[in-house]
Design a protein around this motif. Structure first.
Motif, PDB file in Angstrom:
ATOM      1  N   HIS A  29      -5.559 -15.038   6.891  1.00  0.00           N
ATOM      2  CA  HIS A  29      -4.467 -14.946   7.935  1.00  0.00           C
ATOM      3  C   HIS A  29      -3.284 -15.141   7.189  1.00  0.00           C
ATOM      4  CE1 HIS A  29      -7.138 -15.460  11.505  1.00  0.00           C
ATOM      5  NE2 HIS A  29      -7.936 -15.642  10.668  1.00  0.00           N
ATOM      6  N   GLU A  30      -2.894 -15.505   6.064  1.00  0.00           N
ATOM      7  CA  GLU A  30      -1.770 -15.907   5.462  1.00  0.00           C
ATOM      8  C   GLU A  30      -0.982 -14.343   5.066  1.00  0.00           C
ATOM      9  OE1 GLU A  30      -2.752 -18.032   1.840  1.00  0.00           O
ATOM     10  OE2 GLU A  30      -2.670 -19.873   3.037  1.00  0.00           O
ATOM     11  N   ALA A  31       0.228 -14.672   5.065  1.00  0.00           N
ATOM     12  CA  ALA A  31       1.078 -13.580   4.627  1.00  0.00           C
ATOM     13  C   ALA A  31       0.878 -13.272   3.034  1.00  0.00           C
ATOM     14  CB  ALA A  31       2.732 -13.576   4.895  1.00  0.00           C
ATOM     15  N   LYS A  32       0.827 -12.144   2.740  1.00  0.00           N
ATOM     16  CA  LYS A  32       0.497 -11.920   1.382  1.00  0.00           C
ATOM     17  C   LYS A  32       1.723 -10.823   0.447  1.00  0.00           C
ATOM     18  CE  LYS A  32      -4.342 -12.266   1.471  1.00  0.00           C
ATOM     19  NZ  LYS A  32      -4.437 -12.880   2.966  1.00  0.00           N
ATOM     20  N   VAL A  33       1.987 -11.135  -0.464  1.00  0.00           N
ATOM     21  CA  VAL A  33       2.798 -10.217  -1.354  1.00  0.00           C
ATOM     22  C   VAL A  33       1.997  -9.826  -2.558  1.00  0.00           C
ATOM     23  CG1 VAL A  33       4.995 -10.078  -2.726  1.00  0.00           C
ATOM     24  CG2 VAL A  33       4.841 -11.637  -0.866  1.00  0.00           C
ATOM     25  N   GLU A  34       2.001  -8.396  -2.720  1.00  0.00           N
ATOM     26  CA  GLU A  34       1.580  -7.763  -3.823  1.00  0.00           C
ATOM     27  C   GLU A  34       2.617  -6.814  -4.624  1.00  0.00           C
ATOM     28  OE1 GLU A  34      -1.238  -4.402  -3.379  1.00  0.00           O
ATOM     29  OE2 GLU A  34      -0.709  -4.381  -1.292  1.00  0.00           O
ATOM     30  N   GLU A  35       2.283  -6.833  -6.093  1.00  0.00           N
ATOM     31  CA  GLU A  35       3.382  -6.006  -6.972  1.00  0.00           C
ATOM     32  C   GLU A  35       2.469  -4.686  -7.265  1.00  0.00           C
ATOM     33  OE1 GLU A  35       6.379  -7.013 -10.156  1.00  0.00           O
ATOM     34  OE2 GLU A  35       4.249  -6.636 -10.974  1.00  0.00           O
ATOM     35  N   VAL A  36       3.189  -3.589  -6.890  1.00  0.00           N
ATOM     36  CA  VAL A  36       2.858  -2.224  -7.222  1.00  0.00           C
ATOM     37  C   VAL A  36       3.766  -1.697  -8.065  1.00  0.00           C
ATOM     38  CG1 VAL A  36       2.365   0.043  -6.148  1.00  0.00           C
ATOM     39  CG2 VAL A  36       2.030  -1.658  -4.825  1.00  0.00           C
ATOM     40  N   ILE A  37       2.955  -1.129  -9.247  1.00  0.00           N
ATOM     41  CA  ILE A  37       3.693  -0.275 -10.084  1.00  0.00           C
ATOM     42  C   ILE A  37       3.679   1.130  -9.996  1.00  0.00           C
ATOM     43  CG2 ILE A  37       3.954  -0.018 -12.615  1.00  0.00           C
ATOM     44  CD1 ILE A  37       4.449  -3.003 -12.002  1.00  0.00           C
ATOM     45  N   PHE A  38       4.920   1.705  -9.866  1.00  0.00           N
ATOM     46  CA  PHE A  38       5.029   3.172  -9.873  1.00  0.00           C
ATOM     47  C   PHE A  38       5.426   3.834 -11.266  1.00  0.00           C
ATOM     48  CE2 PHE A  38       5.429   1.782  -5.423  1.00  0.00           C
ATOM     49  CZ  PHE A  38       5.315   3.082  -4.663  1.00  0.00           C
ATOM     50  N   ASP A  39       4.515   4.741 -11.536  1.00  0.00           N
ATOM     51  CA  ASP A  39       4.876   5.451 -12.724  1.00  0.00           C
ATOM     52  C   ASP A  39       5.691   6.839 -12.128  1.00  0.00           C
ATOM     53  OD1 ASP A  39       5.121   6.961 -15.394  1.00  0.00           O
ATOM     54  OD2 ASP A  39       3.091   7.190 -15.642  1.00  0.00           O
ATOM     55  N   SER A  40       7.109   6.468 -12.007  1.00  0.00           N
ATOM     56  CA  SER A  40       7.741   7.617 -11.293  1.00  0.00           C
ATOM     57  C   SER A  40       7.965   8.836 -11.847  1.00  0.00           C
ATOM     58  CB  SER A  40       9.159   6.711 -10.733  1.00  0.00           C
ATOM     59  OG  SER A  40      10.082   7.655 -10.119  1.00  0.00           O
ATOM     60  N   LYS A  41       7.624   9.872 -11.220  1.00  0.00           N
ATOM     61  CA  LYS A  41       7.965  11.288 -11.799  1.00  0.00           C
ATOM     62  C   LYS A  41       9.351  11.561 -11.472  1.00  0.00           C
ATOM     63  CE  LYS A  41       3.177  13.068 -10.942  1.00  0.00           C
ATOM     64  NZ  LYS A  41       2.485  14.140 -10.305  1.00  0.00           N
ATOM     65  N   GLU A  42       9.968  10.943 -10.443  1.00  0.00           N
ATOM     66  CA  GLU A  42      11.426  11.320  -9.885  1.00  0.00           C
ATOM     67  C   GLU A  42      12.272  10.881 -11.013  1.00  0.00           C
ATOM     68  OE1 GLU A  42      12.350  13.176  -7.739  1.00  0.00           O
ATOM     69  OE2 GLU A  42      10.910  13.338  -6.247  1.00  0.00           O
ATOM     70  N   MET A  43      11.899   9.580 -11.720  1.00  0.00           N
ATOM     71  CA  MET A  43      12.825   8.885 -12.384  1.00  0.00           C
ATOM     72  C   MET A  43      12.285   8.877 -13.982  1.00  0.00           C
ATOM     73  SD  MET A  43      14.330   5.675 -10.163  1.00  0.00           S
ATOM     74  CE  MET A  43      15.634   5.754 -11.124  1.00  0.00           C
ATOM     75  N   GLY A  44      11.111   9.135 -14.158  1.00  0.00           N
ATOM     76  CA  GLY A  44      10.783   9.093 -15.509  1.00  0.00           C
ATOM     77  C   GLY A  44      10.486   7.784 -16.052  1.00  0.00           C
ATOM     78  N   GLN A  45      10.251   6.778 -15.096  1.00  0.00           N
ATOM     79  CA  GLN A  45      10.350   5.421 -15.384  1.00  0.00           C
ATOM     80  C   GLN A  45       8.969   4.645 -14.708  1.00  0.00           C
ATOM     81  OE1 GLN A  45      13.803   3.778 -13.936  1.00  0.00           O
ATOM     82  NE2 GLN A  45      15.150   4.902 -15.638  1.00  0.00           N
ATOM     83  N   LYS A  46       8.695   3.701 -15.265  1.00  0.00           N
ATOM     84  CA  LYS A  46       7.905   2.727 -14.388  1.00  0.00           C
ATOM     85  C   LYS A  46       8.807   1.773 -13.880  1.00  0.00           C
ATOM     86  CE  LYS A  46       3.743   2.741 -17.545  1.00  0.00           C
ATOM     87  NZ  LYS A  46       2.798   3.591 -16.555  1.00  0.00           N
ATOM     88  N   ARG A  47       8.461   1.718 -12.350  1.00  0.00           N
ATOM     89  CA  ARG A  47       9.096   0.783 -11.710  1.00  0.00           C
ATOM     90  C   ARG A  47       8.263  -0.218 -10.526  1.00  0.00           C
ATOM     91  NH1 ARG A  47      14.683   2.452 -11.646  1.00  0.00           N
ATOM     92  NH2 ARG A  47      14.884   0.574 -10.428  1.00  0.00           N
TER      93      ARG A  47
END
Length: 245
Positions: A29-47
């Motif tokens: 029932h608790e609020a949850k925070v997760e982190e997602v790593i994007f291998d961004s094609k638009e930026m050419g960076q991991k974000r």
């Protein structure tokens, strides 16, 4: 004495599984925070992007939520403050998914937060190796982050953007170039003075008829002009323009 100890152990082991099960149920029932790593094609960076789901998200599979996008979420207190206050104000019946978009630091390119937030033709001094990159950052938000959130979470089609300082400037840039990307823009202490009041000029030329639905803009400043005197004139020009439009 042995009988007493034995009885206590029997009770403990009988109660512990039920206690553990209750804890797991509570966690659902608790609020949850997760982190997602994007291998961004638009930026050419991991974000990095933080996504917080509200209380009871995992047990209310029939409930859908509006989304608040918080920029500068690398400053974790800013993300936590936003997610905390909106859910307290919602009082349980108007909750949100809160998405925090973090800045990055790439040492070899000397690429940091400010590069995301100003356009490629800016005259702002950003260092010797990297220039403004707001166009790619906006594409990253529009084409990668928002579709991911909408595909993987139960979202309503109403989006709010929150930014502070130069990320608030980026929100005004976004509103001008992609007016329907967000429904509400909350710009706290935007830098309106850079590039000889570039954003003020852009706001003056902006046609509100471009909005396809009612859109809310909140903009605020305190006494930042005491530290940066050139902000005072830019702020006065922007507020006069918004009042008169």
């Amino acid at each position: 004495m042995k009988n007493v100890v034995s009885s206590a152990l029997v009770i403990l082991f009988a109660v512990f599984p039920a206690f553990a099960q209750n804890i797991e149920e509570i966690k659902e029932h608790e609020a949850k925070v997760e982190e997602v790593i994007f291998d961004s094609k638009e930026m050419g960076q991991k974000r990095q992007v933080l996504i917080q789901t509200p209380m009871n998200y995992n047990v209310r599979d029939f409930t859908y939520y509006n989304v608040i996008y918080v920029f500068d979420a690398q400053m974790r207190p800013f993300f936590d403050y936003t997610s905390g206050i909106v859910n307290l104000m919602g009082a349980g019946d108007r909750e949100f998914i809160v998405v925090g978009i973090k800045a990055t630091w790439i040492k070899e390119k000397m690429y940091g937060r400010n590069h995301d937030l100003v356009p490629s033709d800016t005259r702002m001094r950003l260092g010797p190796k990297s220039g403004g990159n707001a166009e790619a950052f906006l594409s990253f938000v529009k084409n990668e982050v928002m579709p991911y959130v909408e595909s993987n979470y139960r979202t309503m089609p109403h989006n709010v953007a929150v930014g502070h300082s130069l990320s608030a400037s980026f929100l005004l840039y976004t509103m001008i170039h992609e007016p329907d990307l967000f429904n509400n823009y909350i710009a706290v202490s935007p830098n309106l003075a850079y590039d000889d009041q570039r954003l003020v000029r852009d706001l003056r030329n902006f046609d509100p008829e471009q909005f396809s639905s009612p859109t809310y803009l909140y903009m605020s400043h305190a006494d930042e002009h005491k530290a940066w005197p050139d902000w005072e004139k830019a702020n006065k020009n922007a507020y006069a323009l918004l009042r008169d439009t």
